[in-house]
Design a protein around this motif. Structure first.
Motif, PDB file in Angstrom:
ATOM      1  N   PHE A 120      -5.578  22.111  -6.838  1.00 28.45           N
ATOM      2  CA  PHE A 120      -6.005  23.154  -7.754  1.00 28.45           C
ATOM      3  C   PHE A 120      -6.876  22.548  -8.848  1.00 28.45           C
ATOM      4  O   PHE A 120      -6.791  21.346  -9.133  1.00 28.45           O
ATOM      5  N   GLU A 121      -7.650  23.404  -9.483  1.00 28.38           N
ATOM      6  CA  GLU A 121      -8.209  23.104 -10.796  1.00 28.38           C
ATOM      7  C   GLU A 121      -7.380  23.877 -11.818  1.00 28.38           C
ATOM      8  O   GLU A 121      -7.052  25.049 -11.595  1.00 28.38           O
ATOM      9  N   LEU A 122      -7.045  23.224 -12.933  1.00 25.57           N
ATOM     10  CA  LEU A 122      -6.327  23.866 -14.032  1.00 25.57           C
ATOM     11  C   LEU A 122      -7.213  23.759 -15.263  1.00 25.57           C
ATOM     12  O   LEU A 122      -7.544  22.646 -15.697  1.00 25.57           O
ATOM     13  N   ASP A 123      -7.608  24.915 -15.828  1.00 19.33           N
ATOM     14  CA  ASP A 123      -8.550  24.872 -16.949  1.00 19.33           C
ATOM     15  C   ASP A 123      -7.830  24.983 -18.288  1.00 19.33           C
ATOM     16  O   ASP A 123      -6.597  25.092 -18.360  1.00 19.33           O
ATOM     17  N   ALA A 124      -8.613  24.960 -19.360  1.00 17.01           N
ATOM     18  CA  ALA A 124      -8.056  24.925 -20.711  1.00 17.01           C
ATOM     19  C   ALA A 124      -7.306  26.199 -21.060  1.00 17.01           C
ATOM     20  O   ALA A 124      -6.481  26.198 -21.984  1.00 17.01           O
ATOM     21  N   GLN A 125      -7.580  27.282 -20.351  1.00 15.21           N
ATOM     22  CA  GLN A 125      -6.875  28.553 -20.602  1.00 15.21           C
ATOM     23  C   GLN A 125      -5.600  28.683 -19.764  1.00 15.21           C
ATOM     24  O   GLN A 125      -4.932  29.711 -19.809  1.00 15.21           O
ATOM     25  N   GLY A 126      -5.284  27.645 -18.992  1.00 16.38           N
ATOM     26  CA  GLY A 126      -4.103  27.693 -18.150  1.00 16.38           C
ATOM     27  C   GLY A 126      -4.311  28.453 -16.856  1.00 16.38           C
ATOM     28  O   GLY A 126      -3.337  28.853 -16.206  1.00 16.38           O
ATOM     29  N   GLU A 127      -5.578  28.641 -16.456  1.00 21.87           N
ATOM     30  CA  GLU A 127      -5.887  29.334 -15.212  1.00 21.87           C
ATOM     31  C   GLU A 127      -5.945  28.330 -14.063  1.00 21.87           C
ATOM     32  O   GLU A 127      -6.619  27.293 -14.158  1.00 21.87           O
ATOM     33  N   LEU A 128      -5.256  28.661 -12.974  1.00 21.73           N
ATOM     34  CA  LEU A 128      -5.230  27.827 -11.779  1.00 21.73           C
ATOM     35  C   LEU A 128      -6.165  28.386 -10.721  1.00 21.73           C
ATOM     36  O   LEU A 128      -6.144  29.589 -10.440  1.00 21.73           O
ATOM     37  N   THR A 129      -6.968  27.512 -10.123  1.00 24.06           N
ATOM     38  CA  THR A 129      -7.859  27.903  -9.035  1.00 24.06           C
ATOM     39  C   THR A 129      -7.603  27.004  -7.846  1.00 24.06           C
ATOM     40  O   THR A 129      -7.764  25.777  -7.939  1.00 24.06           O
ATOM     41  N   LEU A 130      -7.187  27.589  -6.723  1.00 22.95           N
ATOM     42  CA  LEU A 130      -6.973  26.809  -5.511  1.00 22.95           C
ATOM     43  C   LEU A 130      -8.325  26.378  -4.957  1.00 22.95           C
ATOM     44  O   LEU A 130      -9.220  27.201  -4.761  1.00 22.95           O
ATOM     45  N   LEU A 131      -8.486  25.096  -4.701  1.00 24.09           N
ATOM     46  CA  LEU A 131      -9.741  24.562  -4.194  1.00 24.09           C
ATOM     47  C   LEU A 131      -9.785  24.642  -2.668  1.00 24.09           C
ATOM     48  O   LEU A 131      -8.739  24.653  -2.008  1.00 24.09           O
ATOM     49  N   PRO A 132     -10.971  24.676  -2.084  1.00 23.53           N
ATOM     50  CA  PRO A 132     -11.078  24.672  -0.610  1.00 23.53           C
ATOM     51  C   PRO A 132     -10.377  23.447  -0.030  1.00 23.53           C
ATOM     52  O   PRO A 132     -10.405  22.358  -0.628  1.00 23.53           O
ATOM     53  N   HIS A 133      -9.773  23.633   1.127  1.00 20.12           N
ATOM     54  CA  HIS A 133      -9.027  22.526   1.723  1.00 20.12           C
ATOM     55  C   HIS A 133      -9.975  21.408   2.124  1.00 20.12           C
ATOM     56  O   HIS A 133     -11.087  21.654   2.621  1.00 20.12           O
ATOM     57  N   ALA A 134      -9.535  20.180   1.904  1.00 19.86           N
ATOM     58  CA  ALA A 134     -10.343  18.995   2.190  1.00 19.86           C
ATOM     59  C   ALA A 134      -9.413  17.864   2.581  1.00 19.86           C
ATOM     60  O   ALA A 134      -8.213  17.899   2.285  1.00 19.86           O
ATOM     61  N   PRO A 135      -9.927  16.835   3.256  1.00 25.11           N
ATOM     62  CA  PRO A 135      -9.070  15.690   3.585  1.00 25.11           C
ATOM     63  C   PRO A 135      -8.612  14.962   2.330  1.00 25.11           C
ATOM     64  O   PRO A 135      -9.265  15.016   1.280  1.00 25.11           O
ATOM     65  N   TYR A 136      -7.482  14.311   2.451  1.00 25.94           N
ATOM     66  CA  TYR A 136      -6.927  13.511   1.349  1.00 25.94           C
ATOM     67  C   TYR A 136      -7.281  12.053   1.580  1.00 25.94           C
ATOM     68  O   TYR A 136      -7.149  11.543   2.693  1.00 25.94           O
ATOM     69  N   ARG A 137      -7.724  11.392   0.516  1.00 21.83           N
ATOM     70  CA  ARG A 137      -8.102   9.988   0.641  1.00 21.83           C
ATOM     71  C   ARG A 137      -7.623   9.198  -0.563  1.00 21.83           C
ATOM     72  O   ARG A 137      -7.765   9.643  -1.707  1.00 21.83           O
ATOM     73  N   GLN A 138      -7.022   8.046  -0.306  1.00 24.76           N
ATOM     74  CA  GLN A 138      -6.767   7.011  -1.296  1.00 24.76           C
ATOM     75  C   GLN A 138      -7.399   5.728  -0.783  1.00 24.76           C
ATOM     76  O   GLN A 138      -7.379   5.473   0.431  1.00 24.76           O
ATOM     77  N   GLU A 139      -7.932   4.928  -1.675  1.00 24.96           N
ATOM     78  CA  GLU A 139      -8.491   3.657  -1.242  1.00 24.96           C
ATOM     79  C   GLU A 139      -7.365   2.664  -0.958  1.00 24.96           C
ATOM     80  O   GLU A 139      -6.253   2.794  -1.478  1.00 24.96           O
ATOM     81  N   SER A 140      -7.659   1.686  -0.128  1.00 23.20           N
ATOM     82  CA  SER A 140      -6.634   0.729   0.292  1.00 23.20           C
ATOM     83  C   SER A 140      -6.150  -0.136  -0.856  1.00 23.20           C
ATOM     84  O   SER A 140      -5.034  -0.674  -0.800  1.00 23.20           O
ATOM     85  N   GLU A 141      -6.942  -0.266  -1.936  1.00 26.63           N
ATOM     86  CA  GLU A 141      -6.466  -1.023  -3.090  1.00 26.63           C
ATOM     87  C   GLU A 141      -5.311  -0.293  -3.782  1.00 26.63           C
ATOM     88  O   GLU A 141      -4.447  -0.934  -4.383  1.00 26.63           O
ATOM     89  N   ILE A 142      -5.315   1.043  -3.697  1.00 28.22           N
ATOM     90  CA  ILE A 142      -4.247   1.848  -4.279  1.00 28.22           C
ATOM     91  C   ILE A 142      -3.090   1.988  -3.301  1.00 28.22           C
ATOM     92  O   ILE A 142      -1.924   1.867  -3.671  1.00 28.22           O
ATOM     93  N   ASN A 143      -3.403   2.265  -2.045  1.00 30.51           N
ATOM     94  CA  ASN A 143      -2.377   2.460  -1.022  1.00 30.51           C
ATOM     95  C   ASN A 143      -2.665   1.527   0.154  1.00 30.51           C
ATOM     96  O   ASN A 143      -3.391   1.886   1.082  1.00 30.51           O
ATOM     97  N   PRO A 144      -2.099   0.313   0.118  1.00 32.70           N
ATOM     98  CA  PRO A 144      -2.389  -0.650   1.187  1.00 32.70           C
ATOM     99  C   PRO A 144      -1.824  -0.246   2.543  1.00 32.70           C
ATOM    100  O   PRO A 144      -2.274  -0.765   3.571  1.00 32.70           O
TER     101      PRO A 144
END
Length: 241
Positions: free
Chosen positions: A71-95
Protein backbone atom coordinates in the motif's frame (compact mmCIF):
# COMPACT_ATOMS: atom_id res chain seq x y z
CA UNK A 1 -10.57 6.81 29.13
CA UNK A 2 -10.04 4.81 25.96
CA UNK A 3 -8.65 7.85 24.12
CA UNK A 4 -6.23 8.56 26.97
CA UNK A 5 -5.09 4.94 27.06
CA UNK A 6 -4.60 4.87 23.29
CA UNK A 7 -2.50 8.04 23.50
CA UNK A 8 -0.33 6.46 26.19
CA UNK A 9 0.09 3.27 24.12
CA UNK A 10 1.24 5.27 21.09
CA UNK A 11 3.54 7.48 23.17
CA UNK A 12 5.23 4.46 24.77
CA UNK A 13 5.94 3.04 21.32
CA UNK A 14 7.29 6.35 20.03
CA UNK A 15 9.66 6.69 22.98
CA UNK A 16 10.99 3.14 22.64
CA UNK A 17 11.52 3.42 18.88
CA UNK A 18 13.17 6.83 19.16
CA UNK A 19 15.35 5.48 21.97
CA UNK A 20 16.62 1.88 21.92
CA UNK A 21 14.83 1.08 18.66
CA UNK A 22 12.63 -1.88 19.67
CA UNK A 23 9.24 -2.09 21.35
CA UNK A 24 6.77 -4.78 22.40
CA UNK A 25 3.10 -3.77 22.28
CA UNK A 26 0.87 -6.37 23.98
CA UNK A 27 -2.40 -7.35 22.39
CA UNK A 28 -4.53 -5.39 24.84
CA UNK A 29 -2.62 -2.22 24.02
CA UNK A 30 -2.83 -2.62 20.23
CA UNK A 31 -6.50 -3.60 20.48
CA UNK A 32 -7.23 -0.36 22.33
CA UNK A 33 -5.17 1.71 19.90
CA UNK A 34 -6.74 0.22 16.76
CA UNK A 35 -10.25 -0.39 18.12
CA UNK A 36 -10.07 -4.16 17.59
CA UNK A 37 -11.97 -6.71 19.70
CA UNK A 38 -11.15 -10.33 20.45
CA UNK A 39 -13.86 -11.32 17.98
CA UNK A 40 -12.29 -9.10 15.33
CA UNK A 41 -8.91 -10.84 15.76
CA UNK A 42 -10.54 -14.26 15.46
CA UNK A 43 -12.36 -13.25 12.26
CA UNK A 44 -9.21 -11.64 10.82
CA UNK A 45 -7.25 -14.86 11.42
CA UNK A 46 -9.38 -16.74 8.89
CA UNK A 47 -7.48 -15.00 6.07
CA UNK A 48 -4.44 -17.12 6.92
CA UNK A 49 -6.27 -20.22 5.71
CA UNK A 50 -6.04 -18.72 2.20
CA UNK A 51 -2.24 -18.42 2.04
CA UNK A 52 -0.33 -20.39 -0.60
CA UNK A 53 2.97 -22.29 -0.60
CA UNK A 54 6.14 -20.19 -0.85
CA UNK A 55 8.09 -21.91 -3.63
CA UNK A 56 11.15 -19.65 -3.35
CA UNK A 57 12.75 -21.16 -0.24
CA UNK A 58 16.43 -21.70 -1.03
CA UNK A 59 16.73 -24.07 1.94
CA UNK A 60 14.29 -26.45 0.20
CA UNK A 61 11.69 -26.04 2.93
CA UNK A 62 7.99 -26.46 2.29
CA UNK A 63 6.95 -25.09 5.67
CA UNK A 64 6.13 -21.49 4.66
CA UNK A 65 2.84 -20.27 3.22
CA UNK A 66 2.33 -16.61 2.36
CA UNK A 67 0.94 -13.88 0.14
CA UNK A 68 2.27 -10.42 -0.60
CA UNK A 69 1.04 -6.92 -1.37
CA UNK A 70 1.78 -3.26 -0.75
CA UNK A 71 0.00 0.00 0.00
CA UNK A 72 0.81 3.67 -0.08
CA UNK A 73 -0.14 5.49 3.14
CA UNK A 74 -0.36 9.27 2.80
CA UNK A 75 -0.24 12.13 5.30
CA UNK A 76 -4.05 12.12 5.63
CA UNK A 77 -4.07 8.46 6.64
CA UNK A 78 -5.45 7.30 3.29
CA UNK A 79 -4.40 3.83 2.14
CA UNK A 80 -4.05 2.97 -1.55
CA UNK A 81 -3.47 -0.62 -2.62
CA UNK A 82 -0.73 -0.68 -5.26
CA UNK A 83 -0.78 -2.91 -8.37
CA UNK A 84 0.62 -6.34 -7.66
CA UNK A 85 4.32 -6.72 -8.43
CA UNK A 86 7.11 -9.20 -7.65
CA UNK A 87 8.87 -8.91 -4.31
CA UNK A 88 12.61 -8.40 -4.31
CA UNK A 89 15.32 -8.09 -1.67
CA UNK A 90 18.97 -7.88 -2.57
CA UNK A 91 21.24 -10.71 -1.45
CA UNK A 92 23.15 -8.35 0.86
CA UNK A 93 19.93 -7.98 2.87
CA UNK A 94 18.64 -11.54 2.47
CA UNK A 95 21.49 -13.96 1.72
CA UNK A 96 19.10 -16.94 1.67
CA UNK A 97 16.31 -15.83 -0.68
CA UNK A 98 17.49 -12.44 -1.97
CA UNK A 99 18.81 -11.38 -5.34
CA UNK A 100 15.80 -12.54 -7.37
CA UNK A 101 12.28 -11.37 -8.10
CA UNK A 102 9.76 -13.51 -6.25
CA UNK A 103 6.38 -13.79 -7.94
CA UNK A 104 4.20 -14.42 -4.89
CA UNK A 105 0.44 -14.68 -4.91
CA UNK A 106 -1.31 -11.36 -4.18
CA UNK A 107 -3.33 -10.47 -1.14
CA UNK A 108 -6.95 -11.46 -1.46
CA UNK A 109 -9.45 -8.64 -1.90
CA UNK A 110 -11.09 -9.50 1.41
CA UNK A 111 -7.76 -9.31 3.23
CA UNK A 112 -6.69 -6.02 1.61
CA UNK A 113 -10.04 -4.46 2.47
CA UNK A 114 -10.35 -5.83 6.00
CA UNK A 115 -11.12 -3.06 8.52
CA UNK A 116 -8.80 -4.64 11.11
CA UNK A 117 -5.89 -4.45 8.69
CA UNK A 118 -6.63 -0.88 7.67
CA UNK A 119 -7.00 0.35 11.24
CA UNK A 120 -3.70 -1.27 12.30
CA UNK A 121 -1.83 0.12 9.27
CA UNK A 122 -3.04 3.68 9.86
CA UNK A 123 -2.30 3.65 13.60
CA UNK A 124 1.20 2.27 13.05
CA UNK A 125 1.80 4.91 10.41
CA UNK A 126 0.98 7.61 12.96
CA UNK A 127 3.47 6.14 15.42
CA UNK A 128 6.23 5.95 12.82
CA UNK A 129 5.52 9.49 11.62
CA UNK A 130 5.89 10.70 15.21
CA UNK A 131 9.28 8.96 15.43
CA UNK A 132 10.68 9.72 11.99
CA UNK A 133 8.84 12.80 10.71
CA UNK A 134 7.97 10.97 7.47
CA UNK A 135 4.38 11.58 6.40
CA UNK A 136 4.13 9.27 3.39
CA UNK A 137 4.92 5.57 3.55
CA UNK A 138 5.25 2.53 1.35
CA UNK A 139 3.80 -0.36 3.36
CA UNK A 140 4.66 -3.94 2.37
CA UNK A 141 2.54 -6.75 3.82
CA UNK A 142 3.76 -10.30 4.38
CA UNK A 143 1.15 -12.62 5.94
CA UNK A 144 2.97 -15.85 6.85
CA UNK A 145 1.93 -19.28 8.06
CA UNK A 146 4.90 -21.32 9.29
CA UNK A 147 3.98 -25.00 9.51
CA UNK A 148 5.68 -27.46 11.86
CA UNK A 149 5.47 -31.24 11.98
CA UNK A 150 7.41 -34.21 13.28
CA UNK A 151 9.09 -34.39 9.86
CA UNK A 152 9.93 -30.71 9.39
CA UNK A 153 10.36 -27.89 11.91
CA UNK A 154 9.23 -24.45 10.82
CA UNK A 155 11.66 -21.56 10.32
CA UNK A 156 10.03 -18.15 10.84
CA UNK A 157 13.36 -16.44 10.05
CA UNK A 158 15.45 -18.94 8.08
CA UNK A 159 18.00 -16.24 7.20
CA UNK A 160 18.93 -15.89 10.90
CA UNK A 161 19.52 -12.56 12.62
CA UNK A 162 18.81 -9.92 9.98
CA UNK A 163 17.27 -6.65 8.90
CA UNK A 164 14.81 -6.14 6.04
CA UNK A 165 16.23 -3.03 4.41
CA UNK A 166 13.24 -0.82 5.31
CA UNK A 167 12.58 1.99 7.81
CA UNK A 168 10.40 0.26 10.39
CA UNK A 169 9.53 -3.44 10.67
CA UNK A 170 6.74 -5.04 12.69
CA UNK A 171 5.60 -8.58 13.45
CA UNK A 172 1.96 -9.06 14.45
CA UNK A 173 0.88 -12.32 16.07
CA UNK A 174 -2.27 -13.76 14.52
CA UNK A 175 -2.42 -17.30 15.91
CA UNK A 176 -0.34 -20.15 17.33
CA UNK A 177 -1.70 -23.69 17.00
CA UNK A 178 0.13 -26.65 18.59
CA UNK A 179 3.60 -25.12 18.40
CA UNK A 180 6.46 -24.37 20.76
CA UNK A 181 9.36 -22.03 20.05
CA UNK A 182 9.08 -18.93 17.91
CA UNK A 183 10.99 -16.66 20.31
CA UNK A 184 11.64 -13.23 18.79
CA UNK A 185 14.77 -11.21 19.55
CA UNK A 186 15.80 -7.64 18.74
CA UNK A 187 19.46 -6.56 18.78
CA UNK A 188 21.58 -3.51 18.08
CA UNK A 189 23.96 -3.43 15.13
CA UNK A 190 26.74 -4.23 17.59
CA UNK A 191 24.91 -7.37 18.73
CA UNK A 192 23.70 -6.04 22.07
CA UNK A 193 20.39 -7.58 23.13
CA UNK A 194 17.44 -5.18 23.34
CA UNK A 195 14.52 -7.51 24.02
CA UNK A 196 13.31 -11.07 23.70
CA UNK A 197 9.69 -12.17 23.62
CA UNK A 198 7.47 -14.98 22.42
CA UNK A 199 4.48 -13.45 20.69
CA UNK A 200 1.57 -15.56 21.85
CA UNK A 201 -1.74 -13.67 21.96
CA UNK A 202 -3.54 -12.55 18.80
CA UNK A 203 -2.62 -8.88 18.50
CA UNK A 204 0.77 -9.05 20.24
CA UNK A 205 3.03 -6.77 18.21
CA UNK A 206 6.81 -6.38 17.99
CA UNK A 207 8.10 -3.14 16.43
CA UNK A 208 11.64 -2.23 15.40
CA UNK A 209 13.60 0.55 13.74
CA UNK A 210 15.05 -1.53 10.93
CA UNK A 211 17.80 1.00 10.24
CA UNK A 212 19.31 0.55 13.71
CA UNK A 213 18.36 -2.97 14.82
CA UNK A 214 18.48 -6.61 13.76
CA UNK A 215 15.85 -9.22 14.57
CA UNK A 216 15.48 -12.99 14.63
CA UNK A 217 12.94 -15.70 15.42
CA UNK A 218 13.74 -19.21 16.66
CA UNK A 219 12.29 -22.31 14.92
CA UNK A 220 8.90 -23.76 15.86
CA UNK A 221 8.10 -27.41 16.56
CA UNK A 222 4.77 -29.14 17.21
CA UNK A 223 3.89 -29.26 20.90
CA UNK A 224 2.19 -32.60 20.26
CA UNK A 225 4.45 -34.41 17.77
CA UNK A 226 1.55 -36.53 16.55
CA UNK A 227 -0.22 -33.44 15.21
CA UNK A 228 0.79 -30.69 12.83
CA UNK A 229 1.06 -27.13 14.09
CA UNK A 230 1.48 -23.64 12.70
CA UNK A 231 2.44 -20.09 13.62
CA UNK A 232 0.55 -17.29 11.82
CA UNK A 233 1.98 -13.76 11.76
CA UNK A 234 1.69 -10.59 9.71
CA UNK A 235 5.00 -8.89 9.00
CA UNK A 236 4.50 -5.25 8.02
CA UNK A 237 7.37 -3.17 6.60
CA UNK A 238 7.17 0.64 6.43
CA UNK A 239 9.58 2.45 4.12
CA UNK A 240 9.79 6.24 4.18
CA UNK A 241 8.81 8.02 0.96
Amino acid sequence: MTTAVAHTVALDAVRSLAGPGGHLMPSAALSTLAGVSAGDWARFAAHWDELTLDTYMADGGTYRYRRYGQFELDAQGELTLLPHAPYRQESEINPLNGGIERFLDPLTDSFAGDPVLRSVLVELGRIFTAVDGTRNWNVKLHPYRINASADEQGQPAPEGRHRDGVTFITSLMINRTNVTGGESGVYTDEGDHLLTTTLSEPGDLLLGDDRRTLHSVTPVQPADPDLAGHRDVLVIAYTAR
